[in-house]
Design an enzyme around this catalytic site. Structure first.
Site, PDB file in Angstrom:
ATOM      1  N   ASP A  34       0.759  -1.457   0.228  1.00 44.48           N
ATOM      2  CA  ASP A  34       0.448   0.058   0.129  1.00 44.48           C
ATOM      3  C   ASP A  34       1.062   1.251  -0.262  1.00 44.48           C
ATOM      4  OD1 ASP A  34      -1.806   2.019   0.771  1.00 44.48           O
ATOM      5  OD2 ASP A  34      -3.201   0.764   0.515  1.00 44.48           O
ATOM      6  N   ASN A  91     -13.511  -3.054   1.866  1.00 41.95           N
ATOM      7  CA  ASN A  91     -14.136  -1.492   2.079  1.00 41.95           C
ATOM      8  C   ASN A  91     -15.749  -2.221   0.867  1.00 41.95           C
ATOM      9  OD1 ASN A  91     -12.731  -0.791   4.411  1.00 41.95           O
ATOM     10  ND2 ASN A  91     -11.061  -0.256   2.895  1.00 41.95           N
ATOM     11  N   VAL A 100     -10.946   3.059  -4.193  1.00 44.55           N
ATOM     12  CA  VAL A 100     -10.578   2.803  -4.870  1.00 44.55           C
ATOM     13  C   VAL A 100     -11.496   1.533  -5.427  1.00 44.55           C
ATOM     14  CG1 VAL A 100      -8.976   1.597  -6.523  1.00 44.55           C
ATOM     15  CG2 VAL A 100      -8.205   3.260  -5.267  1.00 44.55           C
ATOM     16  N   HIS A 104     -10.440  -5.249  -3.679  1.00 44.62           N
ATOM     17  CA  HIS A 104      -8.854  -5.615  -2.283  1.00 44.62           C
ATOM     18  C   HIS A 104      -9.192  -5.951  -1.508  1.00 44.62           C
ATOM     19  CE1 HIS A 104     -10.267  -0.834  -2.265  1.00 44.62           C
ATOM     20  NE2 HIS A 104      -9.006  -0.979  -1.673  1.00 44.62           N
ATOM     21  N   HIS A 106      -7.336  -5.781   2.110  1.00 36.74           N
ATOM     22  CA  HIS A 106      -5.917  -4.978   2.852  1.00 36.74           C
ATOM     23  C   HIS A 106      -5.455  -6.078   3.870  1.00 36.74           C
ATOM     24  CE1 HIS A 106      -6.940  -0.914   2.333  1.00 36.74           C
ATOM     25  NE2 HIS A 106      -8.235  -1.384   1.544  1.00 36.74           N
TER      26      HIS A 106
END
Length: 118
Positions: A34, A91, A100, A104, A106
């Site tokens: 990240d 998220n 974004v 994805h 994390h």
């Protein structure tokens, strides 16, 4: 909210148009550091195919979601964080904190995590 495939930052990373520090890669998944890390290890795992969010998943994508989680766990083990623990986060959409709009996951590790988050 709707990034096109050509404008999507993560699609650009998959195509090699945006430099990222690759930490994992296979035919379906790309894992990279990240750019604004929130822990000593903060990696993102994305499908190479554009999917906007968790909400856009179909039943046919369930194997891909498992692959993202598996890849993150592999990296946590390889980096020595598995025993102490780590956090995995998806998220979903704006109120869920997604900024974004390319699915994805994390991976955060290397420090104690508070609960509840944010």
């Amino acid at each position: 909210m709707a990034d096109t495939h050509m404008e999507c930052l993560f699609c650009k990373a998959v195509r090699g148009e945006l430099p990222v520090k690759k930490l994992y890669e296979d035919n379906e998944v790309l894992g990279f550091a990240d750019v604004r890390p929130q822990a000593p290890l903060h990696a993102l795992f994305i499908p190479k195919r554009h999917i906007a969010s968790v909400d856009a998943l179909t039943e046919a994508d369930s194997g891909l979601v498992g692959r993202l989680v598996w890849a993150a766990a592999q990296l946590a083990r390889q980096q020595g964080y598995a025993e102490d623990g780590y956090r995995l986060i998806y998220n979903c959409n704006a109120h869920g904190g997604q900024t974004v709009f390319h699915l994805h996951l994390h991976l955060l590790a290397g420090r104690p995590m508070a609960w509840p988050p944010g």
